[in-house]
Design a protein around this motif. Sequence first.
Motif, PDB file in Angstrom:
ATOM      1  N   VAL A 237      35.584  58.726  10.308  1.00 49.40           N
ATOM      2  CA  VAL A 237      36.335  59.046  11.666  1.00 49.40           C
ATOM      3  C   VAL A 237      35.186  59.677  12.423  1.00 49.40           C
ATOM      4  CG1 VAL A 237      37.154  61.255  10.740  1.00 49.40           C
ATOM      5  CG2 VAL A 237      38.216  60.220  12.590  1.00 49.40           C
TER       6      VAL A 237
ATOM      7  N   MET B  13      36.918  54.586  11.572  1.00 57.78           N
ATOM      8  CA  MET B  13      37.861  54.617  12.857  1.00 57.78           C
ATOM      9  C   MET B  13      37.273  55.564  14.206  1.00 57.78           C
ATOM     10  SD  MET B  13      41.017  56.708  11.379  1.00 57.78           S
ATOM     11  CE  MET B  13      41.337  58.499  11.350  1.00 57.78           C
TER      12      MET B  13
ATOM     13  N   MET C  67      38.271  58.113  17.162  1.00 57.99           N
ATOM     14  CA  MET C  67      39.565  58.844  17.742  1.00 57.99           C
ATOM     15  C   MET C  67      39.325  59.338  19.063  1.00 57.99           C
ATOM     16  SD  MET C  67      41.046  61.273  14.729  1.00 57.99           S
ATOM     17  CE  MET C  67      42.548  61.741  15.518  1.00 57.99           C
TER      18      MET C  67
ATOM     19  N   ILE D 226      43.811  57.278  17.216  1.00 59.71           N
ATOM     20  CA  ILE D 226      43.071  56.140  16.749  1.00 59.71           C
ATOM     21  C   ILE D 226      42.837  55.141  17.983  1.00 59.71           C
ATOM     22  CG2 ILE D 226      42.154  54.610  15.254  1.00 59.71           C
ATOM     23  CD1 ILE D 226      44.087  56.306  13.182  1.00 59.71           C
TER      24      ILE D 226
ATOM     25  N   SER E 149      39.386  50.922  15.080  1.00 60.35           N
ATOM     26  CA  SER E 149      39.272  51.023  13.705  1.00 60.35           C
ATOM     27  C   SER E 149      38.817  49.457  13.033  1.00 60.35           C
ATOM     28  CB  SER E 149      40.729  51.458  12.963  1.00 60.35           C
ATOM     29  OG  SER E 149      41.510  50.239  13.273  1.00 60.35           O
TER      30      SER E 149
END
Length: 333
Positions: free
Chosen positions: A40, A225, A227, A232, A235
């Motif tokens: 992430v 992904m 953010m 989100i 992705s």
Amino acid sequence: MEPIVEISNLCKSFPQKHGEPVTILRDVSLTIGAGQTLCVLGESGCGKTTLGKIIAGLSSYTSGSYRFCGKEVSELKGKEWDAFRKDVQLIHQNPYESLNPALMVFDIIANPIRRHQKISDIPQLYQQVTHLLELVGLTPVEDFVDKYPAHLSGGQRQRVSIARILAMNPKLIVVDEATSMIDTSLRISLLNTMKQIQKELGVAYFFITHDLALGKYFAKGQDAMVMYLGRIVESGGMDQLVANPCHPYTRAIISAAVGDTGILENSGLAKYALKDADIASFSNLPTGCALHPRCPECMDGVCREQVPEPYRVEEGHCVSCYRFRPASAGETT
């Protein structure tokens, strides 16, 4: 194979002394397969660590669903909760605060073995501790096993932390900026050790980072992904996101990395920048798409009014941006 982590429409709000609760995570959905990595990416303060703590069981969630190995985490109690807390471990960001300074390396690693594997025989404990230290690259073991954390470097402390976690035999490890306080020259070595551990033990990683170069290196061939302010926004596979970034925010963070990492080298992607460097506050989020005040491609009448759904760009690659809205609503994912 069923994913070990299934998160659907997860939200997290924090109550305030005065005023309405502040929502940090909004409608987060993701899956992590056994033995896989999900990276992430995002700026500091976008909600990455909050999500990591929820996945590690250190924080509750306000709404939505978080299932681990098919069981709703908020409903786990007793032995099921204990099993979950053993199966999901967290590598902390600060290696200087995550180890007990009063314990030698042997006891730091042996204590969870004593507790969870019910092993008290010293020769057997020493054998297991030795194996774990070798696994994380702290060799010769004799140089480390009887030292205190104060005698170790940041990189060595982080390796001890990983060895302690592996003593629990986890299925998933949440890695929260685990290399940010380690010398740059040692980061790749630590990441290589973690990747090798994944190959040997089949552990899954939820890898949190703001450093695109590290994320690209660690999650190459795996999932990622991006953010922004608790949502989100894009992705897909890490290679897909780097080769074909679609969301304006993703394009901006990749473009910002080019000077330091050469990550766009030979990619043909043009430099890209947002209009403003200031990030909105969670307590006063813009309406519609949260990026619209900074987005150079904001569309009047749409981006300011409505939050975009995730639209499929290609197989396994989704982006929450109205520029990719299909002609038919039935094509949304």
